[in-house]
Design a protein around this motif. Structure first.
Motif, PDB file in Angstrom:
ATOM      1  N   UNK B   8      11.833 -17.926   4.439  1.00 53.22           N
ATOM      2  CA  UNK B   8      13.125 -17.472   5.085  1.00 53.22           C
ATOM      3  C   UNK B   8      12.882 -16.319   6.173  1.00 53.22           C
ATOM      4  N   UNK B   9      11.768 -15.576   5.852  1.00 52.59           N
ATOM      5  CA  UNK B   9      11.476 -14.287   6.613  1.00 52.59           C
ATOM      6  C   UNK B   9      10.279 -14.562   7.272  1.00 52.59           C
ATOM      7  N   UNK B  10      10.389 -14.073   8.650  1.00 49.69           N
ATOM      8  CA  UNK B  10       8.966 -14.289   9.530  1.00 49.69           C
ATOM      9  C   UNK B  10       7.760 -13.466   8.977  1.00 49.69           C
ATOM     10  N   UNK B  11       6.708 -13.725   9.162  1.00 49.29           N
ATOM     11  CA  UNK B  11       5.714 -12.749   8.968  1.00 49.29           C
ATOM     12  C   UNK B  11       5.177 -12.685   7.480  1.00 49.29           C
ATOM     13  N   UNK B  37       7.414 -20.246  18.466  1.00 49.04           N
ATOM     14  CA  UNK B  37       6.110 -19.205  18.612  1.00 49.04           C
ATOM     15  C   UNK B  37       5.026 -20.331  17.673  1.00 49.04           C
ATOM     16  N   UNK B  39       1.649 -20.854  16.303  1.00 52.31           N
ATOM     17  CA  UNK B  39       0.554 -19.819  15.983  1.00 52.31           C
ATOM     18  C   UNK B  39      -0.532 -20.877  15.589  1.00 52.31           C
ATOM     19  N   UNK B 166      10.399 -19.794  11.121  1.00 50.02           N
ATOM     20  CA  UNK B 166      10.987 -18.693  10.071  1.00 50.02           C
ATOM     21  C   UNK B 166      12.337 -19.064  10.194  1.00 50.02           C
ATOM     22  N   UNK B 167      12.994 -18.475   9.099  1.00 53.17           N
ATOM     23  CA  UNK B 167      14.680 -18.399   9.001  1.00 53.17           C
ATOM     24  C   UNK B 167      15.134 -19.718   8.369  1.00 53.17           C
ATOM     25  N   UNK B 191      13.161  -7.262   1.568  1.00 55.57           N
ATOM     26  CA  UNK B 191      13.478  -8.240   2.890  1.00 55.57           C
ATOM     27  C   UNK B 191      12.756  -9.566   2.432  1.00 55.57           C
ATOM     28  N   UNK B 195      15.527 -12.923   1.938  1.00 58.33           N
ATOM     29  CA  UNK B 195      15.210 -14.286   3.109  1.00 58.33           C
ATOM     30  C   UNK B 195      14.961 -15.559   1.933  1.00 58.33           C
ATOM     31  N   UNK B 246      -5.950  -9.078   6.109  1.00 53.77           N
ATOM     32  CA  UNK B 246      -5.088  -8.623   7.209  1.00 53.77           C
ATOM     33  C   UNK B 246      -6.156  -8.734   8.390  1.00 53.77           C
ATOM     34  N   UNK B 249      -7.098 -11.987   9.565  1.00 53.61           N
ATOM     35  CA  UNK B 249      -5.977 -12.693  10.349  1.00 53.61           C
ATOM     36  C   UNK B 249      -5.894 -12.162  11.534  1.00 53.61           C
ATOM     37  N   UNK B 250      -6.344 -10.794  11.828  1.00 47.07           N
ATOM     38  CA  UNK B 250      -6.153 -10.117  13.122  1.00 47.07           C
ATOM     39  C   UNK B 250      -7.154 -10.760  14.036  1.00 47.07           C
TER      40      UNK B 250
END
Ligand code: SF4
Ligand code: SF4
Lengths: 286, 279
Positions: B8-11, B37, B39, B166-167, B191, B195, B246, B249-250
């Protein structure tokens, strides 16, 4: 009166966290949650609804089987493959009404549908315009526009100076609808390849609609090198790099409590967001 | 088999899970259906072999035939047309390409033209089939692109892992609706939970079985677990919160490359999904 929209390109970069903090810091303002697909702002602001109204999404086509002669014209013209074997597929129907126009027997009618609610609420930081969709309701640009119109109406009535709007992630219709007619936007991103890539795409959209953009990098210290790259890209695209927010546990903790981080602690992220807010003002972005 | 990886939520780590899952099962087809987007390519650096342009219809008005009756503008459900004085304005970013105005115009002044709104790219990445869609910036809707992507999946090939956007908008519903299983990636925050519930509602409405991955798990997992228990939806995997994850990922490094010990967990995740789809 100004409107500042917070966007992100990539989701989950901290857009709502930043907006929640701005809601604390800004004086005379109205808030709007235009991320209608996944609204989260209410979780930070605990709104009490004052006004509620039905949101009419797109119309839905219905074929009257008695009148239908099965000519198949509707199926031919529908651009959304929403009619199959002379049956309407509600999930695919975009409510355009083309089938109703071409049907020689006038067997198709378009019926309005309630697909969500629009709210005006009271919060401890000022009025909030927001919406809720029913499961599977389409988060069209239309609902974004209605949320923003409600916020504008209230801002005019109350003589507010600023509207703070939480925009949608991505680059599609809801984002475009959040940006139309807006002077300034703040894009919140993170130092990851996806953060960089998605920022570039959303800044292209903002530039196309001639919106002034500032860019802030959240959790910048996860990858300082990429942060610099993001800031270079922002400058190259005519946006203003403004503010770096460090990675900070206090953000997750205060969000879990439903409180904007600037309210609870003088943590590193809270300080950075306060500075960002001051810089936004000095650059005439809010 | 098609598995939609949604959130539901992005990221929340949807792309991380989709990419690493695809890298852990043999003969996977990875479909990046987040055409707004995309990725996955940032982690897999695919070589693209074929590009399929995706078009939408958009009206073109012949002003020499038009008598400015406004019937087209009155008809358009999306306010994409306006008749002002001796002009008919088309707003392409609002037009859904329905072509209704073409049929409504009594003077046959409108024709539908094709406009490219993006493309679907097909190629290979690390031995698997790679399909991705790209919506052009300033174009409003990725639905057509996502449909084209799903149509490109080889039904005789290995499992298709689809990274949805997302969403819960139209394109996502389409993706979930065409899949046999929906893997929902979330994080244990208010959050994330909010979502996730929206996404669970959609999967349920579509009658597609689902399971949950809790990313960045830790002390607050119970908010997600309670909801899953209530709905009888299984939690299939937890990925702990770890700054090193993290950081990997970056750097654009897939989870299973940075931490090979995850490969086995993702394989059993896949087997569990398979088992649930079969029964
Ligand atoms: S319906 Fe046809 S004639 Fe009437 S305003 Fe539109 S283009 Fe012109
Ligand atoms: S094609 Fe449909 S959406 Fe586009 S302008 Fe014509 S009536 Fe409006």
């Amino acid at each position: 009166m100004k409107e500042l929209v917070i966007i992100s390109g990539k989701g989950g970069t901290g857009k709502t966290t930043v907006l929640g903090c701005f809601a604390v810091l800004a004086a005379n303002k109205v808030l709007a949650d235009a991320d209608v697909d996944a609204p989260n702002l209410h979780l930070l602001l605990s709104p009490e609804p004052l006004e509620e109204s039905d949101y009419h999404g797109v119309d839905l086509a219905a074929i009257d089987e008695e009148t239908c002669t099965k000519c198949g014209r509707c199926e031919e013209v529908c651009q959304f493959s929403a009619i199959r074997d002379l049956r309407i597929q509600p999930r695919r129907c975009e409510g355009c009404g083309t089938c109703a126009v071409v049907c020689p027997e006038q067997a198709i009618t378009m019926t309005p549908q309630v697909t969500g609610q629009l709210y005006l609420s009271r919060t401890r930081y000022g009025p909030l315009a927001h919406a809720r969709l029913v499961a599977g309701g389409e988060a069209s640009g239309k609902l974004v526009t209605e949320v923003r119109e409600l916020a504008h109406r209230v801002a005019v009535e109350r003589g507010a100076d600023l509207i703070l709007t939480d925009g949608s992630p991505g680059i599609g219709c809801p984002v475009i609808a959040s940006l139309s007619g807006v002077e300034a936007t703040l894009a919140v991103t993170e130092p990851t390849p996806s953060g960089l890539h998605d920022l570039e795409r959303v800044l292209l959209v903002a530039a196309h609609f001639q919106v002034r953009s500032a860019v802030c990098v959240n959790k910048w210290d996860i990858n300082p090198q990429l942060t610099e790259e993001i800031e270079r890209l922002a400058r190259a695209m005519g946006a203003m790099p403004l503010g770096r927010i460090p990675f900070d546990e206090a953000v997750a903790e205060s969000t879990a409590e439903g409180i904007p981080v600037v309210e609870v602690a003088d943590s590193p992220a809270a300080r950075a967001i306060r500075d960002l807010w001051t810089d936004m003002g000095e650059n005439d972005l809010c | 088999m098609k598995i939609a990886v949604a959130s539901g939520k992005g990221g929340t780590g949807k792309t991380t899970v989709a990419v690493s899952l695809a890298l852990s099962v043999p003969d996977a087809q990875l479909v990046d259906a987040d055409a707004e987007e995309p990725n996955c390519h940032l982690f897999l650096r695919p070589s693209i072999q074929r590009t399929i342009p995706v078009y939408m219809m958009v009206p073109h008005v012949d002003l020499t035939k038009c008598d400015f009756c406004r019937k087209c503008a009155d008809f358009c459900a999306f306010n994409a047309l306006a008749v002002v004085k001796e002009q008919v304005l088309v707003f392409p970013e609002l037009c859904h390409g329905c072509t209704g105005c073409v049929y409504v115009c009594p003077r046959e002044a409108i024709v539908a033209r094709q406009r490219q709104i993006g493309e679907v790219e097909i190629g290979a990445a690390r031995g698997m089939v790679f399909i991705q869609g790209r919506l052009k910036p300033t174009e409003p809707s990725a639905v057509r692109i996502v449909r084209e992507e799903i149509a490109q999946i080889d039904p005789k090939g290995g499992p298709a892992i689809i990274d949805a956007s997302p969403g819960t908008a139209c394109a996502v519903q389409d993706t979930i609706g065409q899949s046999q299983f929906c893997l929902l990636v979330t994080e244990p925050t208010p959050f994330g939970l909010h979502d996730l519930k929206m996404a669970m509602d959609v999967a349920q409405e579509l009658g597609v079985p689902s399971g949950v991955v809790i990313n960045r798990n830790g002390a607050r997992d119970s908010i997600i677990e309670d909801e899953c228990r209530k709905r009888n939806i299984p939690v299939l995997l937890k990925i702990p919160f770890d700054r090193r994850v993290a950081e990997a990922y970056s750097r654009g490094q897939p989870l299973v490359d940075a931490f090979p010990e995850w490969r086995e967990s993702l394989r059993s995740l896949y087997r569990e999904i398979e088992r649930r789809v079969m029964t």
